[in-house]
Write a protein that holds these residues in place. Structure first.
Motif, short mmCIF file in Angstrom:
data_model
loop_
_atom_site.label_atom_id
_atom_site.label_comp_id
_atom_site.label_asym_id
_atom_site.label_seq_id
_atom_site.Cartn_x
_atom_site.Cartn_y
_atom_site.Cartn_z
N THR A 199 4.99 26.79 -45.20
CA THR A 199 4.28 27.91 -45.82
C THR A 199 4.00 27.55 -47.28
O THR A 199 4.57 28.16 -48.19
CB THR A 199 5.10 29.22 -45.72
N HIS A 202 4.03 29.02 -52.87
CA HIS A 202 5.01 29.20 -53.95
C HIS A 202 5.33 27.84 -54.57
O HIS A 202 5.35 27.66 -55.78
CB HIS A 202 6.26 29.88 -53.40
N SER A 206 6.95 24.54 -49.69
CA SER A 206 7.74 25.70 -49.22
C SER A 206 7.65 25.80 -47.70
O SER A 206 6.60 25.57 -47.10
CB SER A 206 7.19 27.00 -49.81
N CYS A 208 9.40 28.24 -44.19
CA CYS A 208 10.24 29.33 -43.71
C CYS A 208 10.97 28.85 -42.46
O CYS A 208 10.43 28.06 -41.69
CB CYS A 208 9.39 30.55 -43.34
N SER A 220 12.84 33.36 -45.57
CA SER A 220 11.55 33.11 -46.22
C SER A 220 11.64 32.38 -47.56
O SER A 220 10.62 32.19 -48.22
CB SER A 220 10.81 34.45 -46.43
N HIS A 223 8.99 32.45 -50.56
CA HIS A 223 7.61 32.69 -50.15
C HIS A 223 7.30 34.19 -50.17
O HIS A 223 6.22 34.61 -50.62
CB HIS A 223 7.40 32.11 -48.75
N CYS A 235 4.46 39.16 -51.88
CA CYS A 235 4.04 37.76 -51.92
C CYS A 235 3.54 37.60 -53.36
O CYS A 235 2.45 38.06 -53.70
CB CYS A 235 2.93 37.55 -50.89
N CYS A 240 4.47 32.50 -58.39
CA CYS A 240 3.89 31.40 -57.62
C CYS A 240 3.78 30.20 -58.57
O CYS A 240 3.11 30.28 -59.59
CB CYS A 240 2.51 31.78 -57.09
N GLN A 247 -0.77 30.28 -50.76
CA GLN A 247 0.36 31.14 -50.40
C GLN A 247 -0.12 32.32 -49.53
O GLN A 247 0.56 32.72 -48.57
CB GLN A 247 1.06 31.65 -51.66
N SER A 250 -0.67 31.08 -46.14
CA SER A 250 0.63 30.90 -45.47
C SER A 250 1.18 32.23 -44.98
O SER A 250 1.81 32.30 -43.92
CB SER A 250 1.63 30.26 -46.44
#
Ligand code: SF4
Length: 290
Positions: A199, A202, A206, A208, A220, A223, A235, A240, A247, A250
Motif C-alpha cells: 500500500t 505514506h 508501506s 498492510c 495498517s 497507512h 488517510c 504522508c 496513498q 492504495s
C-alpha cells in the motif's frame, strides 16, 4: 528533571514535558490519559487496582518515560502486562505488545498467537522481559515490518526470536538484513491465512498485513487509522512522507475487504460491523477527493 505539564489533574500520575505526543497512552488507556495540544496529560487519576494497573501499563508503554508516578506505585507495575490481549480472530489471539519505541515514534506493534505460527507485526523497543514473555507464548515464526518508520529495534528482536523478517523492497534500506523483501505490488501470502498487501503512499514501501479472509483483521501500519472523536477513517496527507496520490490509490485497493478490526500503528484501533468498512472507506475517499 522534566516538569509536569499544566493540563494534568492532580494526583500520583502525571505526564511531563518530555511527551512527544505519540498517542500511545491515550489510545491504550483513554480512561486516564487524554490528548491535549501537542501533549498528552492525565485527565483522571486511576482509582482501584484494575484502573491503576492500566495506568501503570501505559506508563511502561510510553516510549520516552514521559509518564511518572511514585516509586511505591511503580513497584506495582505488572511484570506480565504485555503483550496485552486485544481480541481474537479465528484461532488467532491478537495482542498489543506495549513497550513503544521512540525510534518508531511510539508506533504500536502486534503479536498474533496462532497454531500456524506466531507473527510479530512491527516491533516494540527492545525489552528482555517482553522477549521472555513472547518466548513463553511460543516465540515468533515471522516478523512483518509494515514500513521504514516502524522497524525500531528489529535486529535485536530477530536475534532474540530467531525469526525471518518481511519488508517491502521499496523500504528495504531501512532493514537491509531482512530475510524477505517483497519486490512487486501484488498481494502475497506469507503464511497460512496471512497476506501482505503493498500500500505505497505514506512511504514508498508501506504495506498492510491482512489476517483471515472473510471478516479479516487489517494491520495498517501508518497507512490509515481510526479517529474515534470524529468516527472516521483517516488517510493522512499531513503525515504522508512520500506520495499522497499513491496513498489514495492504495486505500482504494483495500475497499473490497471486509474488515472486522483495524489495528494501526498510530491512532485508534476500531471494530467494524459487517458492511461498515466499505462505507468508512468510501466516506474517506469522498472527503479526500471533494
Ligand atoms: S505515551 Fe508518553 S510520549 Fe506518548 S503521548 Fe503518552 S505521555 Fe506522550
Amino acid at each position: 528533571m522534566a516538569r509536569a505539564v499544566a493540563e494534568n489533574v492532580s494526583g500520583p500520575f502525571f505526564v511531563n514535558e518530555r511527551c512527544i505526543d505519540c498517542g500511545t497512552c491515550w489510545t491504550f488507556d483513554p480512561e486516564h490519559y487524554g490528548a491535549g495540544v501537542n501533549t498528552a496529560f492525565v485527565h483522571r487519576q486511576p482509582s482501584g487496582a484494575e484502573a491503576q494497573r492500566q495506568a501503570l501499563l501505559a506508563l511502561q508503554a510510553c516510549p520516552v518515560a514521559a509518564i511518572e508516578t511514585s516509586a511505591e506505585l511503580l513497584q506495582q507495575t505488572p511484570a506480565d502486562g504485555f503483550p496485552a490481549l486485544i481480541t481474537t480472530a479465528g484461532d488467532a489471539e491478537i495482542f498489543y505488545c506495549g513497550w513503544a519505541s521512540r525510534k518508531s515514534f511510539g508506533a504500536r506493534s502486534w503479536l498474533l498467537k496462532r497454531q500456524a505460527g506466531n507473527v510479530l507485526i512491527d516491533v516494540p523497543r527492545w525489552s528482555a522481559p517482553l522477549a521472555r514473555r513472547i518466548q513463553s507464548m511460543g516465540g515468533v515464526s515471522a516478523m512483518v515490518l509494515t514500513h521504514r518508520d516502524d522497524v525500531a529495534d528489529h535486529q535485536r528482536w530477530t536475534q532474540a526470536l530467531g525469526c525471518p523478517r518481511w519488508i517491502h523492497q521499496a523500504d528495504g534500506d531501512a532493514a537491509p538484513e531482512a530475510e524477505h523483501q517483497l519486490n512487486d505490488w501484488d498481494a502475497e501470502t506469507i503464511a497460512p491465512g496471512l497476506q501482505l498487501i503493498p500500500t505505497p503512499g505514506h512511504t514508498a514501501g508501506s504495506l498492510c498485513a491482512v489476517l483471515g479472509e472473510s471478516r479479516c483483521v487489517l494491520f495498517s501500519g501508518d497507512h490509515l487509522w481510526w479517529n474515534a472523536d470524529q468516527q472516521v477513517l483517516v488517510c493522512s496527507k499531513q503525515y504522508c512522507w512520500w506520495d499522497f496520490e499513491e496513498q489514495i490509490r492504495s486505500l482504494e485497493k483495500l475497499q473490497d475487504l471486509d474488515v472486522a478490526w483495524l489495528l494501526p500503528g498510530h491512532g485508534h484501533r476500531h471494530q467494524f460491523a459487517p458492511g461498515q468498512w466499505q462505507q468508512a472507506v468510501q466516506q474517506t475517499l469522498a472527503w479526500i477527493q471533494r
